[in-house]
Design an enzyme around this catalytic site. Structure first.
Site, PDB file in Angstrom:
ATOM      1  N   CYS A 144       4.029  40.320 -10.538  1.00 50.04           N
ATOM      2  CA  CYS A 144       4.203  41.562  -9.755  1.00 50.04           C
ATOM      3  C   CYS A 144       4.457  41.277  -8.269  1.00 50.04           C
ATOM      4  O   CYS A 144       3.628  40.764  -7.869  1.00 50.04           O
ATOM      5  CB  CYS A 144       2.829  42.413 -10.009  1.00 50.04           C
ATOM      6  SG  CYS A 144       2.781  43.952  -9.011  1.00 50.04           S
ATOM      7  N   CYS A 186      11.372  44.018  -7.564  1.00 53.23           N
ATOM      8  CA  CYS A 186      10.203  44.594  -8.410  1.00 53.23           C
ATOM      9  C   CYS A 186      10.524  44.091  -9.881  1.00 53.23           C
ATOM     10  O   CYS A 186      11.878  44.178 -10.390  1.00 53.23           O
ATOM     11  CB  CYS A 186      10.324  46.046  -8.373  1.00 53.23           C
ATOM     12  SG  CYS A 186       9.049  46.663  -9.659  1.00 53.23           S
TER      13      CYS A 186
END
Length: 278
Positions: free
Chosen positions: A81, A191
């Protein structure tokens, strides 16, 4: 000369953590690059995305989620992440002794690749505003124009398996408009959810951009770190994968099945005491 015998914990799983299912793009690369390793993936989908949360919330939640993986006996952690990496990785490394492999937007390779000296970066608001991102830019891309493209809600669409079709295509056209109107020749997917939208992005942009995302670079770094620690799994059979999600089990299994291609993903129960969202 024979290599030292790997310690017993070499067969322990590699833990992967993401705010949701985006990190399955990293899981996919690890499954291909390290087929003998056992993998345990934790998706905090109930709280996804982290990109609009406060730094204090992200640090505490990330510490809680990664401790869950440590408690499961993981021999290494992959923070799959970007937001958690940029906000919380330093705090994690200060408290955990196992190898931690974190992910960050591919600014360095993008700067090296770009000929126009203009790079577009799609990411969450928290990633784009983070001091960690600015540090990357200052170190590796100080002479490059970085076109920051905030994408609120885009990770949610991946969580809902909205990967193609007129609605997501219209949103991506809107988000990509500044990049398409610029001199940018390179697009960074900042992302881990966004690689699942790559086909739609390419349909919109054609061959305009070199598209970069770091999944296989992360897999290579995991291999290096485990090799250095002499804890690569030397079993000859294929490794197994298991999944934990803070989303309802049926919902989580459906999404993980769709994004991994596994017919029957092995789902483990999420500890109820960890459902507190802080």
């Amino acid at each position: 000369m024979n290599s030292p015998t790997p310690p017993p914990f070499a067969q322990a799983p590699i833990g992967l953590f993401d705010s949701g299912v985006g990190g399955l793009s990293i899981w996919r690369a690890l499954r291909q690059s390290l087929p003998n390793e056992n993998l345990l993936y934790l998706a905090d989908s109930q709280c996804a995305p982290y990109g609009d949360r406060s730094p204090e919330w992200i640090i505490e939640r990330t510490q809680r989620m990664t401790q869950l993986l440590v408690d499961q006996g993981c021999k290494a952690l992959v923070i799959a992440c970007n937001t958690a990496t940029l906000v919380a990785a330093q705090a994690l490394r200060a408290t955990l002794s196992i190898p931690i492999i974190a992910i960050e937007p591919a600014i360095k390779p993008a700067a090296a690749l770009s000929r126009s000296r203009s790079v577009a970066l799609m990411a969450t608001s928290r990633t784009l505003d983070s001091s960690g991102l600015q540090s990357l830019i200052d170190r590796y891309a100080s002479d490059v124009e970085i076109i920051r493209i905030p994408c609120p809600g885009l990770a949610d669409r991946v969580e809902a398996l909205q990967l193609s079709g007129p609605e997501i295509e219209a949103e991506l056209r809107h988000r990509l408009a500044p990049a398409l109107q610029s001199q940018a020749d390179t697009l960074v997917l900042g992302c881990t959810h966004y690689p699942f939208l790559r086909a739609t992005i390419e349909a919109i942009s054609g061959s305009r951009f070199h598209i970069l995302e770091p999944s296989f670079a992360v897999a290579a770094q995991v291999h290096r770190r485990l090799d250095q620690a002499n804890c690569l799994n030397t079993q000859t059979q294929a490794g197994n994968s298991a999944f934990i999600s803070s989303a309802p089990m049926d919902q989580a299994q459906k999404v993980i099945q769709a994004l991994t291609g596994l017919a029957e993903p092995t789902m483990l129960a999420f500890p109820t005491q960890t459902l507190n969202t802080l």
